[in-house]
Scaffold this motif. Structure first.
Motif, mmCIF file in Angstrom:
data_model
loop_
_atom_site.group_PDB
_atom_site.id
_atom_site.type_symbol
_atom_site.label_atom_id
_atom_site.label_comp_id
_atom_site.label_asym_id
_atom_site.label_seq_id
_atom_site.Cartn_x
_atom_site.Cartn_y
_atom_site.Cartn_z
ATOM 1 N N ASP A 69 0.870 -1.189 0.000
ATOM 2 C CA ASP A 69 0.000 0.000 0.000
ATOM 3 C C ASP A 69 0.904 1.235 0.000
ATOM 4 O O ASP A 69 1.238 1.779 1.043
ATOM 5 N N PRO A 70 1.344 1.679 -1.199
ATOM 6 C CA PRO A 70 2.257 2.823 -1.244
ATOM 7 C C PRO A 70 1.499 4.148 -1.133
ATOM 8 O O PRO A 70 0.525 4.346 -1.836
ATOM 9 N N GLY A 71 1.947 5.023 -0.254
ATOM 10 C CA GLY A 71 1.235 6.279 -0.004
ATOM 11 C C GLY A 71 -0.048 5.964 0.745
ATOM 12 O O GLY A 71 -1.155 6.305 0.316
ATOM 13 N N ASN A 165 -3.724 4.883 -3.968
ATOM 14 C CA ASN A 165 -4.173 6.179 -4.459
ATOM 15 C C ASN A 165 -2.932 7.040 -4.280
ATOM 16 O O ASN A 165 -2.699 7.587 -3.216
ATOM 17 N N PRO A 166 -2.081 7.101 -5.309
ATOM 18 C CA PRO A 166 -0.770 7.732 -5.114
ATOM 19 C C PRO A 166 -0.887 9.240 -4.930
ATOM 20 O O PRO A 166 -1.895 9.833 -5.328
ATOM 21 N N PRO A 167 0.133 9.851 -4.340
ATOM 22 C CA PRO A 167 0.109 11.317 -4.225
ATOM 23 C C PRO A 167 0.143 11.930 -5.621
ATOM 24 O O PRO A 167 0.618 11.303 -6.571
ATOM 25 N N TYR A 168 -0.361 13.149 -5.708
ATOM 26 C CA TYR A 168 -0.416 13.836 -6.998
ATOM 27 C C TYR A 168 0.220 15.206 -6.822
ATOM 28 O O TYR A 168 -0.337 16.061 -6.147
ATOM 29 N N TYR A 169 1.426 15.356 -7.294
ATOM 30 C CA TYR A 169 2.043 16.692 -7.380
ATOM 31 C C TYR A 169 3.195 16.654 -8.368
ATOM 32 O O TYR A 169 3.758 15.597 -8.655
ATOM 33 N N LYS A 170 3.509 17.852 -8.881
ATOM 34 C CA LYS A 170 4.583 17.923 -9.869
ATOM 35 C C LYS A 170 5.926 17.833 -9.172
ATOM 36 O O LYS A 170 6.091 18.379 -8.085
ATOM 37 N N SER A 186 9.021 12.608 -19.998
ATOM 38 C CA SER A 186 9.109 13.359 -21.246
ATOM 39 C C SER A 186 9.001 14.861 -21.004
ATOM 40 O O SER A 186 9.301 15.647 -21.875
ATOM 41 N N GLY A 187 8.525 15.280 -19.856
ATOM 42 C CA GLY A 187 8.408 16.723 -19.582
ATOM 43 C C GLY A 187 8.373 16.878 -18.087
ATOM 44 O O GLY A 187 9.074 16.170 -17.380
ATOM 45 N N GLN A 188 7.510 17.746 -17.605
ATOM 46 C CA GLN A 188 7.370 17.933 -16.152
ATOM 47 C C GLN A 188 6.808 16.659 -15.507
ATOM 48 O O GLN A 188 5.684 16.255 -15.803
ATOM 49 N N PRO A 189 7.583 15.982 -14.658
ATOM 50 C CA PRO A 189 7.078 14.723 -14.095
ATOM 51 C C PRO A 189 6.072 14.938 -12.974
ATOM 52 O O PRO A 189 6.140 15.937 -12.258
ATOM 53 N N ASN A 190 5.137 14.029 -12.843
ATOM 54 C CA ASN A 190 4.212 14.043 -11.712
ATOM 55 C C ASN A 190 4.432 12.756 -10.930
ATOM 56 O O ASN A 190 4.545 11.675 -11.518
ATOM 57 N N ILE A 191 4.468 12.894 -9.609
ATOM 58 C CA ILE A 191 4.865 11.743 -8.785
ATOM 59 C C ILE A 191 3.941 10.543 -8.958
ATOM 60 O O ILE A 191 4.354 9.407 -8.809
ATOM 61 N N TYR A 192 2.679 10.771 -9.348
ATOM 62 C CA TYR A 192 1.761 9.619 -9.391
ATOM 63 C C TYR A 192 2.204 8.577 -10.423
ATOM 64 O O TYR A 192 2.079 7.376 -10.204
ATOM 65 N N ALA A 193 2.753 9.058 -11.545
ATOM 66 C CA ALA A 193 3.168 8.120 -12.589
ATOM 67 C C ALA A 193 4.386 7.317 -12.105
ATOM 68 O O ALA A 193 4.528 6.130 -12.440
ATOM 69 N N LEU A 194 5.238 7.947 -11.302
ATOM 70 C CA LEU A 194 6.405 7.217 -10.792
ATOM 71 C C LEU A 194 5.962 6.133 -9.811
ATOM 72 O O LEU A 194 6.512 5.031 -9.792
ATOM 73 N N GLU A 208 -1.224 -8.385 -9.243
ATOM 74 C CA GLU A 208 -2.204 -7.392 -9.723
ATOM 75 C C GLU A 208 -2.059 -6.064 -8.978
ATOM 76 O O GLU A 208 -1.831 -6.055 -7.766
ATOM 77 N N MET A 209 -2.219 -4.985 -9.714
ATOM 78 C CA MET A 209 -2.235 -3.670 -9.059
ATOM 79 C C MET A 209 -3.520 -2.928 -9.413
ATOM 80 O O MET A 209 -3.992 -3.003 -10.548
ATOM 81 N N VAL A 210 -4.076 -2.250 -8.420
ATOM 82 C CA VAL A 210 -5.251 -1.410 -8.673
ATOM 83 C C VAL A 210 -4.922 -0.022 -8.161
ATOM 84 O O VAL A 210 -4.542 0.157 -7.000
ATOM 85 N N PHE A 211 -5.007 0.948 -9.050
ATOM 86 C CA PHE A 211 -4.662 2.334 -8.716
ATOM 87 C C PHE A 211 -5.813 3.270 -9.075
ATOM 88 O O PHE A 211 -6.480 3.057 -10.082
ATOM 89 N N ILE A 212 -6.013 4.289 -8.266
ATOM 90 C CA ILE A 212 -6.898 5.387 -8.688
ATOM 91 C C ILE A 212 -5.984 6.579 -8.961
ATOM 92 O O ILE A 212 -5.167 6.953 -8.116
ATOM 93 N N THR A 213 -6.088 7.112 -10.162
ATOM 94 C CA THR A 213 -5.165 8.198 -10.559
ATOM 95 C C THR A 213 -5.898 9.199 -11.447
ATOM 96 O O THR A 213 -6.970 8.908 -11.958
ATOM 97 N N PRO A 214 -5.259 10.344 -11.694
ATOM 98 C CA PRO A 214 -5.802 11.236 -12.721
ATOM 99 C C PRO A 214 -5.736 10.531 -14.081
ATOM 100 O O PRO A 214 -4.919 9.620 -14.275
ATOM 101 N N ARG A 215 -6.581 10.982 -14.990
ATOM 102 C CA ARG A 215 -6.623 10.331 -16.302
ATOM 103 C C ARG A 215 -5.502 10.830 -17.218
ATOM 104 O O ARG A 215 -5.279 10.289 -18.301
ATOM 105 N N SER A 216 -4.778 11.856 -16.776
ATOM 106 C CA SER A 216 -3.856 12.542 -17.690
ATOM 107 C C SER A 216 -2.786 11.647 -18.310
ATOM 108 O O SER A 216 -2.277 11.956 -19.379
ATOM 109 N N PHE A 217 -2.438 10.529 -17.674
ATOM 110 C CA PHE A 217 -1.369 9.705 -18.248
ATOM 111 C C PHE A 217 -1.819 8.996 -19.524
ATOM 112 O O PHE A 217 -1.004 8.491 -20.286
#
Ligand SMILES: C[S@@+](CC[C@H](N)C(=O)[O-])C[C@H]1O[C@@H](n2cnc3c(N)ncnc32)[C@H](O)[C@@H]1O
Length: 534
Positions: A69-71, A165-170, A186-194, A208-217
């Protein structure tokens, strides 16, 4: 956090569920910590119902389970996982590893995981939990940087299930976290993708992994390398989206559209697998709909990029297939889209409330001047200048009047479609020049001019529900920018002209269903246009 508050963290009530207890502690924590400090740490907490839904996506058949359970926050996701084991009458052995680097929330997390342990043990499950109060990425960097061979026989711990539900910040591109994973950036990284990529590296085969994230990726340049990496290393099996974007994290003003994804670590990534897409109106999961689609309809490759598109109905899939088959882009048709050059606060000294002859001036076009498919000069908005002076100083801000397609860059609240296009017709615009304000994009033909039929053809296509649905499958943004339109497939120019002629001659320039009907007729589409507005 004050010591006396720590002492006061309440125990779980006798009848209270584990996730309900975590939710209660989340609220307590949120009420005693400022929203700025929570935002700074990327803390948007998962509601109980969403946690239970996420957990329901796992296939749990094992007797010995290792959960990550990260974050973790207050541990609501682990608590929901434990609750599912309890409800299914599972026996066996569970190890939970939780990462959380906010010292203020750790006492709450400890209470929740402690409560999970005692409840599960009462029901015949052995539970061990470990809380790591360090940075999740830095602490586990070797999973990402070391190949299997380099572990020197010292076996890394891998997980059956990861929920987050990972943290979300640039992040700063120079940050140690971003440097470790720079091959994904590729540009400004956001921690959620990492968090997502590292987690995929920490799964067992078949894990299996289940994540709730922004759709931006799912689309967009910034996540291009991430998408390529992630889709090579994990297979998406489920995607859930919410119809209402605002409601999920209601205590915190989150405007991003969020999705839940489940991915599996699979050695052989098969091409033709299925993905289940579900949609609910809101976080209460009422009116949930499900659609099973071919992975190729979701994972879409084009020009060296890879996108995750989310069609939510069979009609959406048909539309993707139709538009994907259109052969051209603006560029291939010799056209370009640019942004209106007049930025009002920079050009203030040249702007006028009304058109004047002295000094000589021409109309300044804003989004509000676009009405149906026309440009209407008589629409004024308070505090918005209607004209711009013509002088040697404004030369670079003005465009020669020709036929243009104007496209709004932002959608207004009341606007149903994301795209809104109008035609500036040279023959109906009695000026030599025009100012186009910065919230408006315009499509033009460099070194030439669009014909009336071409301009109406393109504007009509952009105003259809078909294109609207295409964009909605592609991304969750409320605005459609020039890059999106540059990569939009278009039919060949002859058909565009035919569409333009039919619409221009009909003189009704109506949006919605009529346009869809006209276009379907001319292009011979088999799409049932009556169902488009349903
Ligand atoms: C979006 S919140 C989610 C909390 C909880 N899992 C939930 O679903 O409600 C993300 C959590 O990650 C923590 N966090 C932020 N950056 C972290 C990092 N680099 N390592 C570990 N935890 C981190 C934050 O303090 C926050 O509690």
């Amino acid at each position: 956090m004050k010591l006396e508050l720590l002492m006061k963290i309440p125990e779980r009530g006798k009848e209270e569920g584990l996730a309900a207890y975590a939710q209660r502690l989340t609220e307590l924590y949120s009420n005693t910590n400022s929203s700025e400090s929570r935002k700074h740490r990327g803390q948007f907490f998962t509601p109980e119902q969403v946690s239970s839904f996420m957990v329901s996506l796992f296939d749990i058949t094992h007797k010995k389970i290792r959960l990550l359970d990260p974050g973790a926050g207050t541990g609501i996701l682990s608590a929901a996982f434990c609750e599912r084991l309890l409800n299914n009458g599972k026996t066996g052995n569970l190890i939970i590893d939780a990462y959380e680097n906010d010292p203020n929330i750790l006492p709450f997390l400890k209470m929740v995981l402690g409560s999970c342990k005692s409840e599960l043990e009462k029901n015949g499950l052995d539970v061990e939990y470990n809380i790591c109060d360090k940075d999740y990425i830095l602490q586990n960097k070797s999973y990402f940087t070391k190949s299997d061979l380099l572990w020197n026989g010292e076996k890394p711990v891998l997980y059956d299930f990861i929920i987050s539900n990972p943290p979300y910040y640039k992040l700063d591109i120079e940050s140690p976290q971003a440097s470790i994973m720079n091959e994904l950036i590729s540009g400004q990284p956001n921690i959620y993708a990492l968090f997502m990529a590292l987690s995929a590296s920490m799964l067992k085969a078949e894990g299996e992994m289940v994540f709730i994230t922004p759709r931006s990726f799912c689309s967009g340049l910034y996540y291009k390398k991430f998408r390529q990496w992630f889709l090579k290393n994990a297979r998406i099996t489920n995607i859930h989206i919410f119809e209402s974007r605002k409601e999920i994290f209601n205590q915190d003003d989150v405007l991003q559209e969020n999705i839940i994804i489940k991915a599996k670590k699979l050695k052989d990534i098969e091409k033709h697998n299925k993905i289940i897409i579900s949609e609910s109106k809101n976080k209460h999961f009422d009116k949930i709909s499900k659609l099973e689609v071919q992975s190729e309809d979701v994972i879409f490759r084009k020009n060296g990029d890879i996108f995750i598109r989310i069609p939510t109905s069979p009609l959406d899939i048909e539309i993707l297939d139709v538009i994907d088959s259109w052969p051209h882009t603006l560029k291939e048709l010799g056209l370009e889209i640019s942004t209106g050059p007049v930025v009002s606060f920079r050009a203030e000294e040249f702007l006028l409330p009304e058109l004047t002859e002295k000094p000589a001036s021409v109309p300044l076009l804003w989004m509000h001047n676009m009405k149906d498919m026309n440009v209407v000069l008589s629409i004024h908005k308070e505090k918005k200048s209607s004209a711009i002076k013509v002088s040697s100083e404004t030369k670079y801000l003005l465009l020669p009047v020709k036929n243009y397609v104007l496209v709004k860059r932002f959608s207004s609240k009341e606007q149903e479609r994301r795209l809104y296009a109008s035609v500036l017709l040279e023959s109906e615009f009695p000026f030599k020049h025009v100012g186009i304000e910065n919230h408006v994009n315009y499509i033009h033909k460099p070194g030439g001019a669009l014909s009336v039929n071409e301009a109406f053809g393109i504007a009509s296509l952009l105003n259809t529900t078909i294109i609207d649905k295409f964009f909605r499958s592609l991304n969750g943004n409320t605005q459609v920018n020039a890059t999106d339109i540059r990569s939009l497939p278009l039919p060949d120019i002859e058909n565009i002209r035919k569409i333009g002629k039919a619409v221009y001659e009909s003189k009704s320039y109506k949006n919605g269903i009529d346009l869809d009907g006209i276009i379907a007729g001319i292009l011979g589409l088999k799409i049932e246009t009556q169902s488009l507005n349903g």
